[in-house]
Design a protein around this motif. Structure first.
Motif, PDB file in Angstrom:
ATOM      1  N   ARG A  64       0.865  -1.171   0.000  1.00 18.62           N
ATOM      2  CA  ARG A  64       0.000   0.000   0.000  1.00 18.62           C
ATOM      3  C   ARG A  64       0.909   1.231   0.000  1.00 18.62           C
ATOM      4  NH1 ARG A  64      -3.979  -2.023   4.879  1.00 18.62           N
ATOM      5  NH2 ARG A  64      -2.178  -1.294   6.107  1.00 18.62           N
ATOM      6  N   VAL A  65       0.721   2.109  -0.977  1.00 18.52           N
ATOM      7  CA  VAL A  65       1.546   3.309  -1.115  1.00 18.52           C
ATOM      8  C   VAL A  65       0.695   4.524  -0.778  1.00 18.52           C
ATOM      9  CG1 VAL A  65       2.888   4.729  -2.702  1.00 18.52           C
ATOM     10  CG2 VAL A  65       3.019   2.237  -2.853  1.00 18.52           C
ATOM     11  N   TYR A  66       1.224   5.401   0.086  1.00 18.92           N
ATOM     12  CA  TYR A  66       0.506   6.582   0.557  1.00 18.92           C
ATOM     13  C   TYR A  66       1.303   7.842   0.223  1.00 18.92           C
ATOM     14  CZ  TYR A  66      -1.230   2.898   3.749  1.00 18.92           C
ATOM     15  OH  TYR A  66      -1.729   1.744   4.293  1.00 18.92           O
ATOM     16  N   THR A  67       0.629   8.983   0.334  1.00 13.61           N
ATOM     17  CA  THR A  67       1.339  10.243   0.181  1.00 13.61           C
ATOM     18  C   THR A  67       0.868  11.261   1.203  1.00 13.61           C
ATOM     19  OG1 THR A  67       2.015  11.978  -1.373  1.00 13.61           O
ATOM     20  CG2 THR A  67      -0.256  11.215  -1.518  1.00 13.61           C
ATOM     21  N   GLU A  68       1.814  12.082   1.636  1.00 10.14           N
ATOM     22  CA  GLU A  68       1.552  13.259   2.450  1.00 10.14           C
ATOM     23  C   GLU A  68       2.079  14.466   1.679  1.00 10.14           C
ATOM     24  OE1 GLU A  68       3.772  12.273   5.901  1.00 10.14           O
ATOM     25  OE2 GLU A  68       2.162  11.076   6.813  1.00 10.14           O
ATOM     26  N   GLN A  69       2.061  15.623   2.290  1.00  7.64           N
ATOM     27  CA  GLN A  69       2.478  16.838   1.603  1.00  7.64           C
ATOM     28  C   GLN A  69       3.906  16.749   1.084  1.00  7.64           C
ATOM     29  OE1 GLN A  69       2.265  20.383   4.017  1.00  7.64           O
ATOM     30  NE2 GLN A  69       2.316  21.752   2.248  1.00  7.64           N
ATOM     31  N   ARG A  70       4.809  16.177   1.873  1.00  9.83           N
ATOM     32  CA  ARG A  70       6.209  16.129   1.466  1.00  9.83           C
ATOM     33  C   ARG A  70       6.814  14.726   1.578  1.00  9.83           C
ATOM     34  NH1 ARG A  70       5.692  21.332   3.842  1.00  9.83           N
ATOM     35  NH2 ARG A  70       6.313  22.962   2.348  1.00  9.83           N
ATOM     36  N   ARG A  71       5.982  13.721   1.658  1.00  9.08           N
ATOM     37  CA  ARG A  71       6.502  12.369   1.838  1.00  9.08           C
ATOM     38  C   ARG A  71       5.634  11.365   1.099  1.00  9.08           C
ATOM     39  NH1 ARG A  71       6.800   8.371   6.995  1.00  9.08           N
ATOM     40  NH2 ARG A  71       4.637   9.045   7.216  1.00  9.08           N
ATOM     41  N   VAL A  72       6.287  10.370   0.505  1.00  8.67           N
ATOM     42  CA  VAL A  72       5.610   9.209  -0.081  1.00  8.67           C
ATOM     43  C   VAL A  72       6.158   7.987   0.641  1.00  8.67           C
ATOM     44  CG1 VAL A  72       5.206   7.877  -2.179  1.00  8.67           C
ATOM     45  CG2 VAL A  72       5.381  10.372  -2.303  1.00  8.67           C
ATOM     46  N   PHE A  73       5.276   7.080   1.055  1.00  4.55           N
ATOM     47  CA  PHE A  73       5.742   5.926   1.822  1.00  4.55           C
ATOM     48  C   PHE A  73       4.834   4.736   1.556  1.00  4.55           C
ATOM     49  CE2 PHE A  73       2.751   8.285   4.359  1.00  4.55           C
ATOM     50  CZ  PHE A  73       2.042   7.372   5.118  1.00  4.55           C
ATOM     51  N   ALA A  74       5.286   3.550   1.965  1.00  5.70           N
ATOM     52  CA  ALA A  74       4.539   2.324   1.708  1.00  5.70           C
ATOM     53  C   ALA A  74       4.499   1.466   2.965  1.00  5.70           C
ATOM     54  CB  ALA A  74       5.189   1.539   0.568  1.00  5.70           C
ATOM     55  N   ASP A  75       3.441   0.668   3.074  1.00  3.99           N
ATOM     56  CA  ASP A  75       3.417  -0.360   4.112  1.00  3.99           C
ATOM     57  C   ASP A  75       2.937  -1.672   3.501  1.00  3.99           C
ATOM     58  OD1 ASP A  75       0.643  -0.256   3.959  1.00  3.99           O
ATOM     59  OD2 ASP A  75       0.330   0.304   6.043  1.00  3.99           O
ATOM     60  N   THR A  76       2.984  -2.719   4.275  1.00  6.46           N
ATOM     61  CA  THR A  76       2.606  -4.056   3.833  1.00  6.46           C
ATOM     62  C   THR A  76       2.256  -4.883   5.062  1.00  6.46           C
ATOM     63  OG1 THR A  76       3.316  -5.934   2.445  1.00  6.46           O
ATOM     64  CG2 THR A  76       4.991  -4.948   3.865  1.00  6.46           C
ATOM     65  N   PRO A  77       1.360  -5.870   4.932  1.00  2.00           N
ATOM     66  CA  PRO A  77       0.640  -6.329   3.745  1.00  2.00           C
ATOM     67  C   PRO A  77      -0.582  -5.456   3.444  1.00  2.00           C
ATOM     68  CG  PRO A  77      -0.003  -7.638   5.625  1.00  2.00           C
ATOM     69  CD  PRO A  77       1.077  -6.714   6.124  1.00  2.00           C
ATOM     70  N   VAL A  78      -1.163  -5.675   2.275  1.00  5.83           N
ATOM     71  CA  VAL A  78      -2.330  -4.901   1.866  1.00  5.83           C
ATOM     72  C   VAL A  78      -3.496  -5.132   2.810  1.00  5.83           C
ATOM     73  CG1 VAL A  78      -4.044  -4.628   0.027  1.00  5.83           C
ATOM     74  CG2 VAL A  78      -1.620  -4.823  -0.547  1.00  5.83           C
ATOM     75  N   THR A  79      -3.584  -6.315   3.374  1.00  5.34           N
ATOM     76  CA  THR A  79      -4.732  -6.681   4.209  1.00  5.34           C
ATOM     77  C   THR A  79      -4.562  -6.309   5.683  1.00  5.34           C
ATOM     78  OG1 THR A  79      -3.786  -8.892   4.464  1.00  5.34           O
ATOM     79  CG2 THR A  79      -5.383  -8.572   2.689  1.00  5.34           C
ATOM     80  N   ALA A  80      -3.509  -5.592   6.031  1.00 10.66           N
ATOM     81  CA  ALA A  80      -3.299  -5.213   7.424  1.00 10.66           C
ATOM     82  C   ALA A  80      -4.466  -4.372   7.931  1.00 10.66           C
ATOM     83  CB  ALA A  80      -2.000  -4.442   7.580  1.00 10.66           C
ATOM     84  N   LEU A  81      -4.878  -4.614   9.158  1.00 14.11           N
ATOM     85  CA  LEU A  81      -6.042  -3.957   9.738  1.00 14.11           C
ATOM     86  C   LEU A  81      -5.840  -2.461   9.891  1.00 14.11           C
ATOM     87  CD1 LEU A  81      -8.863  -4.322  11.063  1.00 14.11           C
ATOM     88  CD2 LEU A  81      -7.666  -4.689  13.239  1.00 14.11           C
ATOM     89  N   ARG A  82      -4.625  -2.039  10.211  1.00 18.29           N
ATOM     90  CA  ARG A  82      -4.311  -0.638  10.418  1.00 18.29           C
ATOM     91  C   ARG A  82      -3.091  -0.262   9.570  1.00 18.29           C
ATOM     92  NH1 ARG A  82      -8.755  -0.244  12.066  1.00 18.29           N
ATOM     93  NH2 ARG A  82      -9.465  -0.057  14.228  1.00 18.29           N
ATOM     94  N   GLU A  83      -2.812   1.040   9.500  1.00 14.46           N
ATOM     95  CA  GLU A  83      -1.596   1.484   8.827  1.00 14.46           C
ATOM     96  C   GLU A  83      -0.385   1.003   9.618  1.00 14.46           C
ATOM     97  OE1 GLU A  83       0.254   5.794   8.076  1.00 14.46           O
ATOM     98  OE2 GLU A  83      -1.704   5.494   7.108  1.00 14.46           O
ATOM     99  N   MET A  84       0.569   0.383   8.930  1.00 16.03           N
ATOM    100  CA  MET A  84       1.713  -0.236   9.568  1.00 16.03           C
ATOM    101  C   MET A  84       2.924   0.702   9.557  1.00 16.03           C
ATOM    102  SD  MET A  84       0.307  -3.159  10.273  1.00 16.03           S
ATOM    103  CE  MET A  84       1.619  -4.349  10.580  1.00 16.03           C
ATOM    104  N   THR A  85       3.976   0.320  10.295  1.00 13.25           N
ATOM    105  CA  THR A  85       5.246   1.031  10.223  1.00 13.25           C
ATOM    106  C   THR A  85       5.713   1.037   8.777  1.00 13.25           C
ATOM    107  OG1 THR A  85       5.823   0.319  12.451  1.00 13.25           O
ATOM    108  CG2 THR A  85       7.620   1.075  11.037  1.00 13.25           C
ATOM    109  N   PRO A  86       6.162   2.194   8.249  1.00 13.28           N
ATOM    110  CA  PRO A  86       6.529   2.253   6.837  1.00 13.28           C
ATOM    111  C   PRO A  86       7.529   1.169   6.433  1.00 13.28           C
ATOM    112  CG  PRO A  86       6.422   4.462   7.718  1.00 13.28           C
ATOM    113  CD  PRO A  86       6.243   3.527   8.885  1.00 13.28           C
TER     114      PRO A  86
END
Length: 440
Positions: A64-86
């Motif tokens: 899962r790839v996310y974006t903020e104002q000045r940062r792009v980051f990813a976590d895994t797995p896609v099915t994780a219940l919550r946003e994980m440590t990048p």
């Protein structure tokens, strides 16, 4: 002497503070690469998977790839219940993220998937989707006012990128990323950053801001010609394929000369659009308004054929349509879905359920009903084959503008209102306002 010493001490302290501020706030680029492998994709079930604070792009069904104002980051797995440590993160300062697209590696498995980011200073940075490392960098002159528009979730930046488009070469079918800037457009090979072609429109500044891609073409409207002209370029080579105006387009006041044009049935944002709608004047109304007696002039749907000629789509006459191959699905009055053959005009099926038509693929059409359920309709028959609850709690009620279908997952950004002028606390449904479900 004591006063002199105190003054000198103050100068030293202030100087030190200035140096510290510069070191902290100077333009910077930070890469935090992945430290562990990405797990294999999991079997997808028709269930709720997660409530998330941010909207994700899904890559290979593994990230899962996310974006903020000045940062792009990813976590895994896609099915994780919550946003994980990048899993990885990439940050630049003081530039802001303007657009993000993902290009997955081909089915052959050769090569890598890349996440391509465009920034307010014109930098284009491609990241290895699995590791987060920089694969290549390029630059395009940014248009005035480019800035981060994703608000709290990043959804608009990810799902409606305004100046990064994905298409493919008509010759070898390889993907092409098209980036636009200040009166310029460039086509880039997403694998290595090789510049395939570029065009400058500086002789007519500000005339080409309405653009999108089809399966293998780049479309851009020249609003300075009288009347306006749609220019169509080969996405792989930049060769102009055709120019076009709707029948009846004429010289006149701006509301006539700058006639109505809008892409439709796009894969994501304004990329991979199957058709577009146009009218010989800018004064058009929606099909729903026309049916309600509010105006009469509605647009006509058009498509670009394999021979590069623009032809009408006579079957399409509703505001919401989805095109998949020879099938065109339309949302009719009451929210029901009718599907037609594009070549014969014959009606193929009528849905037995109502809902908002949100997308389609080679197997299904997808709708969201008033009970906040995702319903899967078989492409060939219209029969409902599965349903997934979008509410986390039975009492949940929300509206939505942004949604994303990819790789067997649906993401919905839940809102309290579609009034964008509201502050975040009144605009978003909750802190974890994004819901992720599977489509089994």
């Amino acid at each position: 002497m004591r006063r002199i010493f105190t003054a000198l001490f103050a100068i030293v302290v202030l100087s030190a503070m200035g140096i510290t501020s510069y070191r902290t706030l100077k333009p910077a680029e930070t890469v935090s690469s992945a430290k562990r492998p990405v797990p294999s994709p999991e079997p997808i079930k028709s269930i709720q998977y997660a409530e998330l604070p941010s909207a994700p792009l899904i890559v290979e069904g593994r990230l899962r790839v996310y974006t903020e104002q000045r940062r792009v980051f990813a976590d895994t797995p896609v099915t994780a219940l919550r946003e994980m440590t990048p899993h990885w993160a990439y940050r630049r300062w003081p530039a802001e993220v303007v657009s993000v697209v993902a290009v997955e590696k081909p089915a052959s498995g050769v090569g890598m998937s890349v996440v391509i980011t465009k920034w307010s200073d014109g930098e284009i940075v491609a990241l290895d989707a699995e590791k987060g490392d920089i694969v290549w960098q390029a630059r395009i002159e940014p248009a005035d006012g480019e800035t981060f528009k994703g608000r709290r979730t990043g959804a608009k930046t990810l799902y409606e990128p305004e100046d990064l488009f994905v298409s493919a070469s008509a010759i070898d079918k390889q993907p092409v990323v098209i980036a636009t800037g200040k009166d310029t457009v460039s086509a880039i090979d997403p694998a290595d950053g090789h510049l395939k072609w570029t065009k400058s429109f500086t002789a007519q500044p500000g005339c080409r801001t309405n653009d999108w891609t089809g399966a293998d073409a780049y479309f851009v409207k020249d609003t300075c010609s009288k009347p306006a002209t749609l220019e169509i370029y080969d996405a792989g080579t930049g060769v102009m394929l055709n120019t076009w105006r709707p029948p009846g387009a004429s010289i006149g006041p701006d509301n006539v000369t700058n006639w109505f044009l809008e892409p439709a049935s796009c894969q994501l944002g304004r990329s991979g659009c199957a058709v577009f709608k146009a009218a010989p004047t800018g004064d058009v109304v929606s099909f729903a308004d026309a049916a309600a007696g509010v105006g009469t002039l509605t647009p006509t749907y058009w498509t670009l054929g394999a021979d590069h000629l623009v032809r009408p789509e006579p079957v399409a006459d509703k505001d919401t349509i989805i095109v998949v191959g020879d099938t065109i699905a339309e949302q009719v009055t009451g929210g029901y879905i009718w599907a037609f053959s594009r070549t014969t005009g014959q009606r193929l099926w009528m849905s037995e359920v109502a809902g908002a038509l949100i997308g389609g693929d080679q197997r299904n059409m997808y709708i969201i009903n008033k009970e906040y359920q995702l319903l899967v309709l078989n492409l060939e028959t219209g029969a409902v084959t599965s349903s997934t609850e979008l509410r986390i709690r039975p009492e949940d009620k929300f509206v939505y503008n942004e949604y994303y279908l990819h790789s067997g997952y649906l993401v919905v950004e839940r809102l309290q209102t579609t009034k964008e002028s509201e502050i975040d606390d009144k605009y978003y449904f909750s802190m974890n306002t994004v819901v992720l479900v599977g489509i089994g």
